[in-house]
Design a protein around this motif. Sequence first.
Motif, PDB file in Angstrom:
ATOM      1  N   GLU A 107     -56.491  -2.737  77.505  1.00 48.09           N
ATOM      2  CA  GLU A 107     -56.834  -1.451  78.098  1.00 48.09           C
ATOM      3  C   GLU A 107     -55.626  -0.722  78.694  1.00 48.09           C
ATOM      4  OE1 GLU A 107     -59.873  -0.055  77.913  1.00 48.09           O
ATOM      5  OE2 GLU A 107     -60.448  -1.806  76.720  1.00 48.09           O
ATOM      6  N   ASN A 108     -54.590  -1.459  79.101  1.00 51.55           N
ATOM      7  CA  ASN A 108     -53.522  -0.856  79.885  1.00 51.55           C
ATOM      8  C   ASN A 108     -52.148  -0.802  79.224  1.00 51.55           C
ATOM      9  OD1 ASN A 108     -55.196  -0.409  82.219  1.00 51.55           O
ATOM     10  ND2 ASN A 108     -55.204  -2.616  82.444  1.00 51.55           N
ATOM     11  N   TRP A 109     -51.886  -1.645  78.252  1.00 48.47           N
ATOM     12  CA  TRP A 109     -50.559  -1.666  77.637  1.00 48.47           C
ATOM     13  C   TRP A 109     -50.449  -0.535  76.628  1.00 48.47           C
ATOM     14  CZ3 TRP A 109     -46.270  -4.255  78.915  1.00 48.47           C
ATOM     15  CH2 TRP A 109     -45.193  -4.189  78.045  1.00 48.47           C
ATOM     16  N   LYS A 110     -49.432   0.285  76.780  1.00 46.32           N
ATOM     17  CA  LYS A 110     -49.249   1.430  75.881  1.00 46.32           C
ATOM     18  C   LYS A 110     -48.055   1.252  74.954  1.00 46.32           C
ATOM     19  CE  LYS A 110     -52.709   3.306  77.840  1.00 46.32           C
ATOM     20  NZ  LYS A 110     -53.959   2.742  77.434  1.00 46.32           N
TER      21      LYS A 110
ATOM     22  N   ALA B  43     -57.241  -6.926  80.023  1.00 42.67           N
ATOM     23  CA  ALA B  43     -56.290  -6.193  80.869  1.00 42.67           C
ATOM     24  C   ALA B  43     -55.199  -5.551  80.024  1.00 42.67           C
ATOM     25  CB  ALA B  43     -55.678  -7.128  81.908  1.00 42.67           C
ATOM     26  N   TRP B  44     -54.582  -6.326  79.127  1.00 40.16           N
ATOM     27  CA  TRP B  44     -53.519  -5.769  78.288  1.00 40.16           C
ATOM     28  C   TRP B  44     -54.080  -4.783  77.277  1.00 40.16           C
ATOM     29  CZ3 TRP B  44     -49.096  -6.122  80.362  1.00 40.16           C
ATOM     30  CH2 TRP B  44     -48.679  -7.258  81.015  1.00 40.16           C
TER      31      TRP B  44
END
Length: 146
Positions: A28-31, A25-26
């Motif tokens: 793929e999604n944390w920028k 999850a992180w």
Amino acid sequence: MASSVAAGTIAAFAAPLSMSVGLFAWGENWKGSAFALNLFKNATATVAFLAVSIVAAYVRGQQAFAGDATAAGWLVCSGLIGIVVGDTLWLQALARIGAARTIFVDALKPFTAAVFGRLFLNEAELSALAYVGVALTSVGVTVAAQ
């Protein structure tokens, strides 16, 4: 006692599962930066830890956080080194080499700890069966990471 063992077993299975779900999850999604993610994770975990500790102490009829100040100091030092520094580096690995490779390397930690324990702390040699377990686990993680 049996319920304690069952709860511990469930926690032992749930921890790596939740870690892996969080990793993907992180990943793929944390920028933002690894440091910012680590700060967010640790702040959230600290609030949850405090809440659970207070409730658990209350349920047992004990005082939360009663103990030795020296032990608490070592706990804080361990947290700063192991969690803040360690997790920041780990999250950098996640950002640079991806979730699958990070999980693979992460799965090798118990085995490297056993080897380093033998070399530097004079711990007992692993048995032949333990080496078979290391090999099977490494193969399984490698296959799963593909």
